[in-house]
Design a protein around this motif. Structure first.
Motif, mmCIF file in Angstrom:
data_model
loop_
_atom_site.group_PDB
_atom_site.id
_atom_site.type_symbol
_atom_site.label_atom_id
_atom_site.label_comp_id
_atom_site.label_asym_id
_atom_site.label_seq_id
_atom_site.Cartn_x
_atom_site.Cartn_y
_atom_site.Cartn_z
ATOM 1 N N TRP A 2 -2.714 15.496 -9.681
ATOM 2 C CA TRP A 2 -1.431 14.844 -9.361
ATOM 3 C C TRP A 2 -1.605 13.367 -9.081
ATOM 4 C CZ3 TRP A 2 -1.274 12.617 -4.526
ATOM 5 C CH2 TRP A 2 -2.236 13.079 -3.593
ATOM 6 N N LEU A 3 -2.822 13.043 -8.583
ATOM 7 C CA LEU A 3 -3.086 11.621 -8.297
ATOM 8 C C LEU A 3 -3.044 10.778 -9.572
ATOM 9 C CD1 LEU A 3 -5.849 11.122 -5.628
ATOM 10 C CD2 LEU A 3 -3.807 9.718 -5.981
ATOM 11 N N THR A 4 -3.569 11.379 -10.605
ATOM 12 C CA THR A 4 -3.561 10.688 -11.897
ATOM 13 C C THR A 4 -2.137 10.339 -12.275
ATOM 14 O OG1 THR A 4 -5.279 12.251 -12.450
ATOM 15 C CG2 THR A 4 -4.469 10.861 -14.245
ATOM 16 N N ILE A 5 -1.302 11.337 -12.104
ATOM 17 C CA ILE A 5 0.109 11.145 -12.485
ATOM 18 C C ILE A 5 0.751 10.051 -11.637
ATOM 19 C CG2 ILE A 5 2.364 12.317 -12.674
ATOM 20 C CD1 ILE A 5 0.468 14.934 -12.929
ATOM 21 N N ILE A 6 0.440 10.064 -10.345
ATOM 22 C CA ILE A 6 1.010 9.046 -9.450
ATOM 23 C C ILE A 6 0.507 7.654 -9.837
ATOM 24 C CG2 ILE A 6 1.037 8.190 -7.050
ATOM 25 C CD1 ILE A 6 0.876 11.178 -6.211
ATOM 26 N N LEU A 7 -0.777 7.613 -10.158
ATOM 27 C CA LEU A 7 -1.372 6.299 -10.421
ATOM 28 C C LEU A 7 -1.066 5.755 -11.814
ATOM 29 C CD1 LEU A 7 -4.822 6.783 -8.704
ATOM 30 C CD2 LEU A 7 -3.083 5.110 -8.050
ATOM 31 N N LEU A 8 -0.653 6.672 -12.711
ATOM 32 C CA LEU A 8 -0.423 6.268 -14.095
ATOM 33 C C LEU A 8 0.459 5.026 -14.262
ATOM 34 C CD1 LEU A 8 -0.204 9.404 -16.397
ATOM 35 C CD2 LEU A 8 -1.737 7.439 -16.564
ATOM 36 N N PRO A 9 1.586 4.926 -13.547
ATOM 37 C CA PRO A 9 2.440 3.756 -13.742
ATOM 38 C C PRO A 9 1.717 2.424 -13.497
ATOM 39 C CG PRO A 9 3.557 5.405 -12.446
ATOM 40 C CD PRO A 9 2.148 5.861 -12.585
ATOM 41 N N PHE A 10 0.651 2.497 -12.714
ATOM 42 C CA PHE A 10 -0.059 1.230 -12.439
ATOM 43 C C PHE A 10 -0.936 0.800 -13.612
ATOM 44 C CE2 PHE A 10 0.768 3.175 -8.310
ATOM 45 C CZ PHE A 10 1.481 2.145 -7.719
ATOM 46 N N PHE A 11 -1.233 1.782 -14.479
ATOM 47 C CA PHE A 11 -2.060 1.448 -15.646
ATOM 48 C C PHE A 11 -1.183 1.599 -16.873
ATOM 49 C CE2 PHE A 11 -5.605 1.136 -13.057
ATOM 50 C CZ PHE A 11 -5.671 2.223 -12.202
ATOM 51 N N PRO A 12 -0.608 0.509 -17.353
ATOM 52 C CA PRO A 12 0.385 0.602 -18.410
ATOM 53 C C PRO A 12 -0.176 1.242 -19.680
ATOM 54 C CG PRO A 12 -0.332 -1.661 -18.112
ATOM 55 C CD PRO A 12 -0.919 -0.874 -16.995
ATOM 56 N N LEU A 13 0.623 2.115 -20.283
ATOM 57 C CA LEU A 13 0.251 2.738 -21.546
ATOM 58 C C LEU A 13 0.686 1.808 -22.659
ATOM 59 C CD1 LEU A 13 1.452 6.388 -20.963
ATOM 60 C CD2 LEU A 13 -0.901 5.600 -21.164
ATOM 61 N N HIS A 14 -0.209 1.041 -23.125
ATOM 62 C CA HIS A 14 0.183 0.149 -24.226
ATOM 63 C C HIS A 14 -0.925 0.155 -25.277
ATOM 64 C CE1 HIS A 14 -2.716 -2.929 -22.956
ATOM 65 N NE2 HIS A 14 -2.423 -2.529 -21.741
ATOM 66 N N GLN A 15 -0.538 -0.234 -26.481
ATOM 67 C CA GLN A 15 -1.526 -0.336 -27.560
ATOM 68 C C GLN A 15 -2.506 -1.446 -27.173
ATOM 69 O OE1 GLN A 15 -1.451 1.301 -30.772
ATOM 70 N NE2 GLN A 15 -3.447 0.358 -31.071
ATOM 71 N N VAL A 16 -3.760 -1.067 -27.129
ATOM 72 C CA VAL A 16 -4.741 -2.051 -26.685
ATOM 73 C C VAL A 16 -5.010 -3.051 -27.799
ATOM 74 C CG1 VAL A 16 -7.084 -2.340 -25.873
ATOM 75 C CG2 VAL A 16 -5.777 -0.350 -25.205
ATOM 76 N N MET A 202 -12.739 7.867 -18.978
ATOM 77 C CA MET A 202 -13.125 6.509 -19.385
ATOM 78 C C MET A 202 -11.903 5.659 -19.715
ATOM 79 S SD MET A 202 -16.671 6.849 -21.505
ATOM 80 C CE MET A 202 -16.172 8.088 -22.667
ATOM 81 N N ALA A 203 -10.925 6.276 -20.408
ATOM 82 C CA ALA A 203 -9.719 5.525 -20.751
ATOM 83 C C ALA A 203 -9.031 5.011 -19.480
ATOM 84 C CB ALA A 203 -8.767 6.403 -21.561
ATOM 85 N N HIS A 204 -9.040 5.840 -18.448
ATOM 86 C CA HIS A 204 -8.426 5.407 -17.189
ATOM 87 C C HIS A 204 -9.292 4.383 -16.475
ATOM 88 C CE1 HIS A 204 -5.814 8.907 -17.783
ATOM 89 N NE2 HIS A 204 -4.943 8.191 -17.054
ATOM 90 N N LEU A 205 -10.592 4.620 -16.438
ATOM 91 C CA LEU A 205 -11.491 3.710 -15.719
ATOM 92 C C LEU A 205 -11.460 2.304 -16.328
ATOM 93 C CD1 LEU A 205 -13.755 3.422 -13.545
ATOM 94 C CD2 LEU A 205 -15.385 4.045 -15.322
ATOM 95 N N PHE A 206 -11.430 2.266 -17.704
ATOM 96 C CA PHE A 206 -11.463 0.949 -18.367
ATOM 97 C C PHE A 206 -10.054 0.446 -18.698
ATOM 98 C CE2 PHE A 206 -15.551 2.996 -19.851
ATOM 99 C CZ PHE A 206 -16.351 2.329 -18.924
ATOM 100 N N HIS A 207 -9.050 1.125 -18.146
ATOM 101 C CA HIS A 207 -7.649 0.748 -18.386
ATOM 102 C C HIS A 207 -7.334 0.688 -19.875
ATOM 103 C CE1 HIS A 207 -8.255 -0.160 -14.271
ATOM 104 N NE2 HIS A 207 -8.864 -1.311 -14.475
#
Lengths: 515, 498
Positions: A2-16, A202-207
């Motif tokens: 659930w933490l992942t879900i909460i924190l997700l908005p802080f790491f924008p999902l965008h095309q790198v 890794m995707a989360h760690l490296f944004h």
């Protein structure tokens, strides 16, 4: 989770944007541990990072020297492949401790400092068979020797997956975790759910989270496979509305032959069946660094020849090590915006630099379907561009089996048309582009038809230069032929005359005797 | 007249320097310096050296330049401990290399191998071979013509295109030496150079066996040499000689069979693959349809001209399963013979390809100089190569010419053989069978090479053909000069004896 879900908005999902600054990562491993297939894991890790748009410099601890890990790196990854060897390079340990960027530790040999940064208590698990669970998916892991897991995690830690023992009364531990800019994985395995969850971490760690559907890819296609089976497979996928890609090698010579026309005809059929084509780089035989120019030509000619027959590759596919080699990379991958990075067999380098680069567009990490078949409830989306591969079938029974596997997987496949995939290859003055299902050659839209394009003009070859003395040698050959023929005739006549003479002499002698 | 006086019996030089000795000395002088004086000359590695090196405990020393193709490498390392390398190829070449390594350890170094020891191991028997060859060609004369023949032998066989091989790990020098010995042995028997015949009969069989077991491709030569050996059967019957001949001929046959059987699966695959890609697919505008008719998927036409071990890049490696299963398993040599029987035009075009560079004995693909000599990479040695250059340039480049040549030679030598047969003599019969045997090499080696390995590595496969032709030309010239072409029987008192 659930933490992942909460924190997700802080790491924008965008095309790198692959070319953005701050995408340098240093990967330091203790040993390749060849006996334990660890080079394969290093390769998968490198390709995973490439698919996330990260430039990776890979260094063995034996080659690391003081001060190499500078602030130009966004992250450092420590990978322990052989716990018995472990990390011994004190310069690296020292530099890493002072490093301010993101850090990921994979495997044993955590330093106290690292455990401290994770703010949790390490715990060793011995000789256990565990089950990895993540977001409803699960997979039974092979028997593990020793694992370091973490207990008593702070609430701020992000957990990825869960390692549960088979006995229900035993506690579970998180598989991967991120605390601040420090990440940890107890092991790295280049397949199955372990890899899928590691990619997630890794995707989360490296944004670098880019949620994407997997691309179904048929690998191992060549002009020498059973092309009828390939056609059947393509037709089957089209019928079932499954978009797909194929990775095929081609030839740069002998393209004037009927066999090449037939091969490209099947590839056009694939294109018409909504399949996209990745041209696979050739195999390396006895080539050396001096052959880089030749490789460049081979790749150019292969692409141009395919384009002549309305086969427009959307990208290039190559074993992962081609991205670890300066010459191989620049003679092939660099021409294309889309890469499909396959697993390594036996790497043969021309100029190994261990500095992987990223594609200007997308780079897919390949993962065989077989390796994820044992995962219960496979996630339908991956956190980095991933291609699930099936090998080209060689028999009808294999084809049926593959068709069964594909339909069985409840996946929503990547569709280049609906995802508006845009890519291009620039080669030998020709620009082959693809935009949401439309093929474009040198800026012009192209329609694919099944009839073989008229290539009379392109096929014409320059007449060979006539050697200076060719005429002379030809005449000389003819003269000698005539001469020896005459000698032969004269010889036969002589033999005939001689024989007559001999018999005559014998007869006359005989006559004398009678008289 | 003056010239004749110079070669009169009283002349000191003539008395002390036989034509054979002259040939031997000149060859030693001409070839000796280029092989042994620094900077040495030889042939660079084309990638095949390892076969002879590793199993004999010789390895490459690390050098700052590439050790392939461009330069001759004069020094190698010697393994000190257990040699884990298996014998890559069964070959009598090992005898030469092992001797060279032994001498090197004895006189030079236990760790570093000097290539000149190998050249030396070839050079000494080569000089003997030249001696016996010249003697057998001129015997029993010692006149101007004899010396002329000796000079011709030097002109042909001291040619650097042959001797450069000595400073290399190629197997060819062994073949060359054995061939000269075998030829000289038969001709010595024809000319009665020695009182006893058994030494030369033994030399013939030994050198033949060395020749056949030297390289796997030589296995079929056993048949040619059986033809030659058949000549020995016409010698007067003696109990121990018959036994020697029977044993010898069996040994020749056995060596051919053993050499053939020792070809391992990988080499078989290589040859079979290249017989297809460098044979069946070549010299035809589009082989796609033709192979499809033969039951092979037409797509494999795209492998035209591909090597089993790709020189640089290949779309698919032939050792891959798809190729083994879908191509190599689909045909065999019987298939190839059937295919060519149905495509005679293509086959004759391929034979012409073989005939094209037949007489170019110098290996152009590799350099002849050492790096230290300052030569360009791959530079060719041109000193004393007139014979091979002229032959390379002017010898007709058609296979049909070889057939015609064979017919003429066989025809010419059949006359004397017939006469001798009638007269109850055996010398011309033996010589005829020698010519016939060598001509089978000239005709059948190109055919076998094309069927067995296509036009891949042709120059190396055909090595025995120019050697056989050179020997036959020398025989023809020497017989013509000494008036023995039509009969081997000398008139009493006609000779200027040695």
């Amino acid at each position: 989770m659930w933490l992942t879900i909460i924190l997700l908005p802080f790491f924008p999902l965008h095309q790198v944007d692959a070319a953005t600054t701050g995408n340098q990562v240093m990967l330091v491993y203790d040993s390749q541990n060849k006996s334990d297939e660890k080079p394969h894991d290093i390769d998968v890790l490198q390709r995973s990072l490439t698919s996330m748009g990260l430039n990776v410099q890979t260094v063995s601890q034996a080659d690391y020297h003081k001060g190499m890990l500078t602030s130009k790196y966004q992250a450092v990854i420590t990978m322990i492949n052989w716990p018995e060897v472990g990390l011994t390079n004190q310069d690296f340990i020292h530099d890493r401790a002072r490093f301010k960027g993101i850090e990921l530790h994979i495997g044993q040999d955590l330093t106290e400092d690292e455990s401290h940064r994770l703010q949790a208590a390490p715990k060793k698990l011995y000789q256990q068979q565990l089950i990895l669970k993540s977001q409803g998916s699960s997979q039974v892991l092979p028997f593990s020797e020793t694992l370091t897991v973490f207990d008593h995690l702070p609430t701020s830690a992000q957990r990825f997956g869960q390692l549960s023992p088979q006995q229900n009364d035993q506690p579970s531990y998180p598989y991967g975790l991120i605390q601040g800019n420090m990440g940890y994985l107890p092991y790295f395995e280049g397949k199955g759910l372990s890899l899928i969850v590691a990619l997630d971490l890794m995707a989360h760690l490296f944004h670098r989270v880019v949620s994407s559907r997997p691309l179904l890819t048929i690998t191992g296609v060549s002009p020498y496979v059973d092309l009828k089976l390939l056609q059947e497979l393509g037709a089957f996928l089209q019928k079932n509305q499954i978009p797909f890609a194929i990775s095929t090698v081609t030839v740069s010579d002998n393209t004037e032959l009927r066999a090449y026309r037939d091969f490209t005809k099947v590839l056009r059929r694939i294109e018409l069946d909504d399949g996209v084509i990745f041209m696979q780089v050739p195999k390396i035989g006895g080539a050396t660094a001096a052959d880089a120019t030749l490789l460049n030509q081979v790749v150019d000619t292969s692409l141009v020849n395919l384009a002549n027959y309305q086969v427009y590759p959307v990208g290039l596919s190559a074993p992962g090590y081609w991205n670890q080699d300066k010459l191989l990379r620049s003679a092939s991958l660099k021409k294309s915006q889309a890469w499909l990075l396959l697993s390594n067999r036996t790497p043969l380098y021309l100029h190994q630099d261990n500095r992987s680069q990223v594609s200007e567009g997308k780079s897919w990490l390949t993962l065989s379907i077989k390796s994820v078949m044992s995962v219960q409830k496979l996630p339908s989306r991956f956190d980095s561009p991933t291609a699930l591969t099936v090998p080209m079938p060689s028999r009808k029974t294999q084809l049926t089996e593959i068709e069964r596997q594909i339909t069985k997987l409840p996946l929503d496949w990547y569709d280049p048309v609906s995802e508006q995939m845009k890519t291009q290859i620039e080669t030998g003055g020709v620009l082959i582009a693809y935009d949401s299902g439309q093929y474009i050659l040198n800026g012009r839209d192209k329609q694919i038809t099944m009839s073989t394009p008229h290539l009379a003009q392109q096929m014409k070859q320059a007449p060979a230069t006539r050697p200076l003395f060719k005429g002379f040698f030809k005449v000389e050959g003819v003269i000698l032929l005539i001469f020896f023929s005459l000698v032969l005739i004269v010889l036969l006549i002589f033999v005939r005359i001689g024989r007559k003479h001999y018999i005559k002499k014998f007869k006359s002698k005989n006559g004398e005797g009678v008289d | 007249m003056k010239i004749h006086l110079m070669f009169s019996k009283q002349n000191w030089l003539v008395q002390h320097l036989s034509p054979a000795m002259l040939a031997c000395l000149l060859t030693a002088l001409i070839s000796g310096w280029l092989l042994f004086l620094p900077q040495i000359h030889g042939l660079a590695d084309n990638g095949d050296f390892y076969r002879a090196m590793l199993s004999n405990g010789v390895y490459r020393l690390p050098l700052h330049y590439r050790q392939y193709l461009n330069y001759v490498v004069p020094k190698f390392g010697l393994l000190q401990y257990y040699n884990e390398n298996n014998v890559a190829v069964f070959s009598s070449q090992t005898l030469f290399v092992k001797t060279a390594v032994f001498l090197n350890r004895l006189f030079y170094s236990k760790t570093i191998f000097d290539l000149r020891f190998l050249a030396g191991v070839y050079f000494i028997p080569y000089l003997f071979a030249i001696y016996f060859l010249t003697r057998s060609l001129v015997y029993p004369y010692r006149n101007l013509k004899s010396y002329l023949i000796a000079l011709l032998v030097v002109f042909v066989f001291a040619d650097s295109s042959f001797t450069l091989y000595f400073n290399s790990f190629f197997a060819e020098p062994g073949m060359l030496i054995a061939m000269l010995f075998a030829f000289a042995a038969i001709m010595s028997l024809v000319r009665h150079c020695d009182v006893k015949s058994w030494p030369m009969v033994t030399v013939f069989f030994l050198s033949t066996i060395i020749l056949i077991t030297n390289k796997q491709q030589n296995a079929p030569l056993a048949l040619s040499f059986l033809v030659v050996a058949a000549g020995l059967l016409f010698m007067p019957k003696k109990h121990h000689r018959t036994l020697l001949l029977a044993v010898g001929m069996m040994a020749v046959l056995a060596s051919g069979v053993v050499t053939y059987r020792m070809i391992n699966q990988e080499f078989n695959d290589v040859n079979q693959y290249q017989a297809f890609t460098h044979g069946v697919l070549m010299e035809t505008p589009d082989p796609s349809r033709q192979i499809e008719k033969g039951g092979i998927n037409e797509q494999f036409a795209l492998m035209r001209a591909q090597d089993y071990y790709p020189k640089n890049f290949a779309s698919v490696k032939p050792s891959q399963k798809v190729v083994r299963k879908r191509l190599i398993a689909k045909y065999n040599y019987a298939w190839l013979v059937r295919y060519y029987a149905g495509h005679l035009h293509q086959f004759s075009a391929l034979l012409d390809v073989a005939a094209k560079d037949l007489m170019i004995t110098q290996v152009k693909a590799v350099g002849d100089y050492t790096k230290l000599s300052g030569a360009r990479p791959g530079q060719q040695f041109t000193y004393f190569t007139l014979f091979s250059s002229v032959m390379g340039a002017f010898f007709p480049k058609r296979f049909v010419f070889l057939i015609l040549l064979a017919v003429v030679f066989i025809g010419v030598y059949a006359v004397s053989a017939y006469l001798d047969f009638k007269a109850g003599r055996y010398e011309a019969i033996m010589r005829f069978l020698l010519v016939l045997g060598l001509m089978t090499i000239v005709i059948f080696v190109p055919i076998i090479s094309i069927i067995g390995d296509g036009d891949a590595d042709l120059a190396k496969h055909l090595f025995m053909v120019p050697v056989s032709l050179d020997l036959l030309f020398l025989l023809l010239i020497s017989d013509a000069l000494t008036h023995r072409l039509w009969t081997t029987h000398l008139k009493a008192g006609a000779s200027n004896e040695t």
